[in-house]
Scaffold this active site. Sequence first.
Site: not given
Ligand code: AMP
Length: 224
Positions: A16, A91, A130, A163, A174
């Site tokens: 994404k 989400r 990654r 990370r 996740r």
């Molecule tokens: P991502 O880089 O999009 O995978 O986001 C990393 C982390 O940020 C996720 O595992 C969540 O802990 C938090 N996060 C990002 N977007 C959201 C969302 N829309 N709702 C809740 N937590 C989020």
Amino acid sequence: MSDLNLILLGPPGSGKGTQGERLTEDFDLPYFATGDILRAAVRDSTEIGLEAKRYMDGGNLVPDQVIVEVVAEALDDEATADGFILDGFPRTLGQADALDAELKRLDRALTAVILIDASDEEVHRRLGGRRTCRKNGHIFHVTFDPPKNAGVCDVCGAELYVRDDDKPETITNRLKVYHDQTEPLVGRYRELGLLKRVEGSLPPDQVGDRIRALLATLRMEEEL
Ligand code: AMP
């Protein structure tokens, strides 16, 4: 032409972010990746960052009200007049409801929800390899996009690291969180006629071409 209001949906690691960056360049639209916004808040030790960190480190979602506020503020801005690209939001069904309400308030509507799909195995392969730059957040991959010197960012020379949320046990969690809480959105947007599915395991250029093609089709339909 009407505004282009897009959501990028899909499991973690499906590409994404890569596609979001390309779309932003192609269409010159503001791009809001909630994961990036939250990581920046953690780096800056803001109140939101401090609250979000413990959820993020374990691969869990931060509470809806925290992230909804962040996104509502971002969307209520002149910069989004021609549209926006949301990556990683909504989400949960609760977040999708909140987004609907906010868009209604702004007299806007979603154009499309692009589902960039990938299997759990593919997600493990991608996220497990990654490496992220500690300084600028740039992402490399040990196999698919290796830095010139192992462990060092090509862009700024800072250290690359894994990370916390890219560690294997966290990736598994996740994915569980995605299947339990986020996947129900696929059905919701499909019923609304907004869902466009793209196979995310293809090479990034091909995924990008498919997204461009489907957006071109949407534009043509709009003009009919
Ligand atoms: P991502 O880089 O999009 O995978 O986001 C990393 C982390 O940020 C996720 O595992 C969540 O802990 C938090 N996060 C990002 N977007 C959201 C969302 N829309 N709702 C809740 N937590 C989020």
